[in-house]
Design an enzyme around this catalytic site. Structure first.
Site, PDB file in Angstrom:
ATOM      1  N   HIS A  92       0.820  -1.225   0.000  1.00 25.50           N
ATOM      2  CA  HIS A  92       0.000   0.000   0.000  1.00 25.50           C
ATOM      3  C   HIS A  92       0.849   1.269   0.000  1.00 25.50           C
ATOM      4  O   HIS A  92       0.338   2.356  -0.260  1.00 25.50           O
ATOM      5  CB  HIS A  92      -0.979  -0.010   1.183  1.00 25.50           C
ATOM      6  CG  HIS A  92      -0.367   0.288   2.510  1.00 25.50           C
ATOM      7  ND1 HIS A  92      -0.020  -0.690   3.420  1.00 25.50           N
ATOM      8  CD2 HIS A  92      -0.052   1.457   3.115  1.00 25.50           C
ATOM      9  CE1 HIS A  92       0.467  -0.145   4.500  1.00 25.50           C
ATOM     10  NE2 HIS A  92       0.473   1.164   4.341  1.00 25.50           N
ATOM     11  N   SER A 111       4.830   2.293   7.905  1.00 30.03           N
ATOM     12  CA  SER A 111       4.456   1.175   7.027  1.00 30.03           C
ATOM     13  C   SER A 111       5.614   0.782   6.121  1.00 30.03           C
ATOM     14  O   SER A 111       6.218   1.628   5.467  1.00 30.03           O
ATOM     15  CB  SER A 111       3.252   1.566   6.167  1.00 30.03           C
ATOM     16  OG  SER A 111       2.095   1.687   6.941  1.00 30.03           O
ATOM     17  N   ASP A 125       0.051  -7.536   1.420  1.00 31.60           N
ATOM     18  CA  ASP A 125       0.478  -6.148   1.596  1.00 31.60           C
ATOM     19  C   ASP A 125       2.006  -6.026   1.585  1.00 31.60           C
ATOM     20  O   ASP A 125       2.583  -5.223   2.316  1.00 31.60           O
ATOM     21  CB  ASP A 125      -0.088  -5.546   2.882  1.00 31.60           C
ATOM     22  CG  ASP A 125      -0.001  -4.020   2.888  1.00 31.60           C
ATOM     23  OD1 ASP A 125       0.068  -3.425   1.796  1.00 31.60           O
ATOM     24  OD2 ASP A 125       0.032  -3.429   3.987  1.00 31.60           O
TER      25      ASP A 125
END
Length: 476
Positions: A207, A314, A237
């Protein structure tokens, strides 16, 4: 006592007077204009000899023609004492200075560190603290040790997107070659995972990079490198970038199956973007195999941790206390009612996915039906349809999949399947959520067969039928 002063300029002194019963004596004036001082005496006293100054002027022979030659002055005992005391003090001061200098060199030679902060009486002072340990008594890293050992394996990622004008997008008309420069659309974190064929590969989250057109990787020393996308996988992901640079510090990955609840972990990443690049936070493994939905509805079994994870973290690494990557930080529960609930993709999942993306551009061995679909809840009349399905025995069928299109390579292409048909159960399990299907697919391989229960609305009625479908390989 009165005192009279000759002004030293040849003027006449005071006359004799009987005032006050005293006698005043005025000696003749000296020719050298020297000032004399006289003392008053009582009536019965003989006049006191004049006090002669030490410097009498040139030509003075100690005799003024009236008074006898003055006696030789005796050296003052008090003066001798003062001189001796001064000498003793001077010697003591010199000795004290020598001792202080010797003491300073002794302290310096011994290697003792002292504060250079100026001090006042009763004030605070600072001293150098002991060196921070990087390894504990068990041979594991401390948090400082993990940071020191692993920081060079951690990078920042900047994502750029091509921004075309509205004219270029107006029903496909206009110039499709936008001349505008790419603009920064996001930032995240990454970890250096491997090196091969003159390239270094950076692991991050899908993402973070999936919507980008170009990328920059910033190394721990500030060096910026242009990067290319290798591939992304929305289910796990996980995404991979590559840079044309070698010789960097490659991270070591641990077997995440060996993690235990309560184990200490350290996260390194860029919370808030590259402005806070490679910030270090520490916490513990709160739980294992937590089901967390991906962006496309698949449930991933993630590591739950109370380590502080914020937007920008992230794609960054979660390390154990041996300095090994055990997870890739992916998400957190962001709510004022929650604190310290972050999630990371286990390293075993991340490594398998990334290696496959590098090798073939997709995750090998993953099964799929070969359809595109919409969730039933996206339709306006979904409540009425769900109630009707409950009457058919499919209670709480909120996860029913409404088929939009069947791909050419799908086994369903030659079956009695139409657009808007609904998958309401798989292998006998009602689709209470999309996770029911994703769980079955994740446990299956290409070539396996699954049983689908289908529902179709015809003439305002729901008809149910079953078919078998041979799964095909998903290539991203």
């Amino acid at each position: 006592m009165d005192e009279f002063h000759n002004n030293g300029f040849g003027g006449e002194g005071p006359k004799d007077s009987t005032s006050g019963g005293g006698n005043y004596y005025t000696p003749p004036q000296s020719e050298n204009n020297t000032t004399y001082h006289y003392s008053y005496k009582g009536a019965d006293s003989e006049p006191e000899q004049p006090f002669y100054r030490e410097n009498y002027g040139e030509g003075f022979n100690g005799y003024d023609g009236v008074n006898p030659q003055p006696p030789k002055k005796k050296k003052s005992t008090a003066a001798k004492i003062v001189i001796v005391v001064l000498i003793v003090c001077l010697v003591a001061a010199v000795a004290g200075l020598a001792v202080s200098i010797a003491g300073y060199h002794t302290e310096s030679d011994s290697g003792k560190k002292e504060s250079t902060t100026s001090q006042v009486e009763g004030g605070a002072s600072t001293k150098d603290s002991a060196e921070v340990p990087t390894v504990d008594n068990s041979g594991n890293y401390t948090v400082a040790g993990v940071a020191k050992s692993c920081m060079d394996s951690c990078v920042g990622i900047t994502v750029y997107s091509q921004q075309a004008s509205a004219y270029n997008y107006f029903y496909g008309y206009g110039n499709n070659n936008s001349s505008s420069e790419p603009t920064k659309s996001g930032e995240g974190s990454g970890v250096i995972m491997s090196e091969s064929n003159g390239k270094t590969y950076i692991m991050t989250c899908a993402h973070v990079i999936s919507g980008g057109d170009s990328f920059t990787v910033t190394l721990n020393d500030g060096t910026e490198c242009e990067a290319k996308m290798v591939g992304t996988d929305a289910q796990t992901d996980i995404g991979v970038l590559s840079i044309e640079k070698t010789g960097l510090k490659i991270a070591e990955f641990a077997n995440s199956d060996n993690l235990v609840v309560g184990e200490q972990v350290v996260a390194i990443g860029c919370p808030g973007g590259l402005e806070f690049m490679n910030s270090v936070t520490s916490g513990y493994v709160s739980a294992l195999a937590r089901p967390i939905s991906s962006s496309i509805g698949y449930d991933n079994e993630c590591i739950q941790t109370d380590t502080a994870i914020n937007p920008g973290n992230s794609g960054g690494a979660l390390f154990n206390m041996q300095g090994q990557v055990v997870g890739i930080n992916s998400s957190k529960i962001a709510s004022t009612d929650y604190e310290g609930m972050g999630f990371a993709v286990p390293s075993n999942t991340a490594v398998a996915t990334a290696n496959s993306l590098i090798k073939v551009g997709y995750v090998e061995g993953r099964a799929k039906l070969g359809i595109t679909y919409s969730p039933i809840t996206s339709f306006n009349n979904s409540s009425a349809v769900i109630e009707a399905l409950a009457e058919k025995g499919f209670k709480d069928c909120e996860g029913a999949m409404v088929i939009s299109e069947v791909s050419e390579d799908s086994d369903l292409k030659n079956k009695d399947v139409k657009q808007y048909d609904m998958i309401v159960a798989v292998n006998g399990k009602t689709m209470t959520s999309v996770d029911v299907m994703t769980s079955v697919l994740s446990d299956s391989k290409p070539g396996d067969t699954v049983k689908l229960t289908m529902a179709r609305i015809e003439n305002n009625e729901i008809k149910v039928y079953e078919i078998e479908c041979k799964l095909i390989e998903s290539k991203g």
